[in-house]
Enzyme design. Structure first.
Site, PDB file in Angstrom:
ATOM      1  N   GLY A 153      -4.850   5.282 -16.663  1.00  0.00           N
ATOM      2  CA  GLY A 153      -4.913   3.831 -16.845  1.00  0.00           C
ATOM      3  C   GLY A 153      -5.829   3.178 -15.820  1.00  0.00           C
ATOM      4  CE1 TYR A 168       3.535  13.874 -21.032  1.00  0.00           C
ATOM      5  CE2 TYR A 168       2.199  15.711 -21.803  1.00  0.00           C
ATOM      6  CZ  TYR A 168       2.301  14.415 -21.357  1.00  0.00           C
ATOM      7  OH  TYR A 168       1.161  13.657 -21.240  1.00  0.00           O
ATOM      8  N   PRO A 198      -6.721  14.743 -23.888  1.00  0.00           N
ATOM      9  CG  PRO A 198      -6.272  13.387 -22.039  1.00  0.00           C
ATOM     10  CD  PRO A 198      -6.014  13.520 -23.508  1.00  0.00           C
ATOM     11  CG  LEU A 248      -6.996  14.207 -17.445  1.00  0.00           C
ATOM     12  CD1 LEU A 248      -6.210  12.939 -17.771  1.00  0.00           C
ATOM     13  CD2 LEU A 248      -8.460  14.050 -17.857  1.00  0.00           C
TER      14      LEU A 248
END
Ligand code: GDP
Length: 317
Positions: A18, A138, A165, A168
């Site tokens: 975010g 998850y 994605p 990360l």
């Protein structure tokens, strides 16, 4: 191709993804960004979420909110990983539909794919065989969110779609000694070993699993790109399509930090899935490719870590 439609609500703006999206959107003229802290808006609370959408009327929603954690946290708290994530997704996706959001981009991760998915992983591997047990809860929540977006698009014709994605890294990562992901875990452990003058550092597992790493600023750039496509894929992998063994990664981190001791492995710790490499042909076919190379990305991330570490504000939860 449409420009991103303003205002944009970034759900989960305080997290690593975010905040990268906020940094990226700050460079876009004429885009107003809406954010709320967890204290101001509980995304699990349907009534609160509906009130917020009624008042703010976002045109675009980027759903970067999630309860996330590394291999150990996922194994320890499967109930919270499944329920918190499901509740946030359900409330936000429904409210987005009810309040006429023009574009909803749902973020997950490539751990939604089966443990033994064919490598490199194509989007079509979703639900082809069983999930990796260490992050099943998850993954199930994220698969439900992705599918809900697909069903809304199919049933009601709204532009709700998803991006998955790979692992990360980058600014704003979580450096908890047990609950972080591997790259921040290694940066912290190896930095502390260097400060302590240790002769060796021990990494978890056998060091042989293969992982792909994407800088979060590259992901933010891909998110904007996807939000501007007229006909985006229902879900698309976002990655580099390059992978490295955990031992190679540890060696690279040690080199960046200047730690010259030995790197030992600890096979009593779990390895997780043996290999996780995404096929990014679909995303590349839409005209996007990552720009930040791993060595450069680790150097930049280590500088961010040092600033946080030295100021006593290391994110560690
Ligand atoms: P995964 O990609 O979902 O398996 O999650 P992680 O990023 O937590 O772990 C990736 C791999 O790195 C696993 O094989 C771990 O055993 C290994 N690893 C080695 N050292 C560490 C560490 O300090 N922290 C974490 N989280 N993983 C580590």
């Amino acid at each position: 191709m449409n420009r991103i439609q303003s205002p944009v609500f970034i759900a989960g703006h305080g997290g690593m993804v975010g905040s990268a999206v906020c940094r990226r959107l700050a460079k876009e003229p004429n885009v107003r960004v809406i954010t709320r802290t967890r204290q101001d808006l509980d995304l699990c609370d349907e009534a609160q979420v509906n009130r917020f959408f009624e008042e703010e009327k976002p045109a675009t929603v980027i759903f970067a909110a999630a309860k996330v954690g590394g291999i150990l946290a996922n194994k320890m708290y499967p109930v919270e990983f499944l329920t918190d994530n499901l509740r946030q997704e359900l409330a936000t996706i429904h409210a987005s539909y009810q309040h006429g959001v023009k574009r909803f981009l749902f973020l997950g991760s490539t751990c939604i794919y089966p443990r033994m998915a064919k490598q490199p992983i194509l989007e079509s591997e979703l639900l082809a065989s069983p999930l990796e047990p260490t992050n099943e809860a998850y993954a199930l929540a994220k698969i439900a969110g992705l599918k809900l977006c697909q069903y809304f698009r199919q049933q009601y014709g709204v532009l709700f779609h998803s991006a998955m994605p790979t692992n990360l890294y980058g600014p704003g990562d979580n450096y908890h000694p047990d609950h972080s992901h591997v790259l921040p875990g290694l940066i912290r452990r190896i930095h502390e070993a260097k400060l302590a003058g240790d002769a060796s550092v021990t990494i978890w597992g056998t060091g042989t699993p293969l992982r792909e790493f994407l800088h979060v600023d590259d992901l933010a750039d891909a998110i904007l790109h996807l939000c501007e496509l007229d006909n985006p894929p229902d879900w698309v992998n976002v990655g580099t399509s390059l992978d490295h063994s955990i031992l190679t990664l540890a060696t690279l981190v040690a080199k960046t930090i200047g730690f010259t001791g030995a790197i030992l492995t600890d096979p009593t710790r779990p390895d997780g899935t043996p290999r996780k490499l995404t096929d990014t042909t679909l995303l590349r076919s839409t005209g996007w490719a990552p720009k930040i190379e791993l060595e450069q990305g680790i150097r930049d991330t280590y500088q961010c870590f040092l600033r946080e570490f030295d100021s006593g504000h290391l994110r560690s939860k």
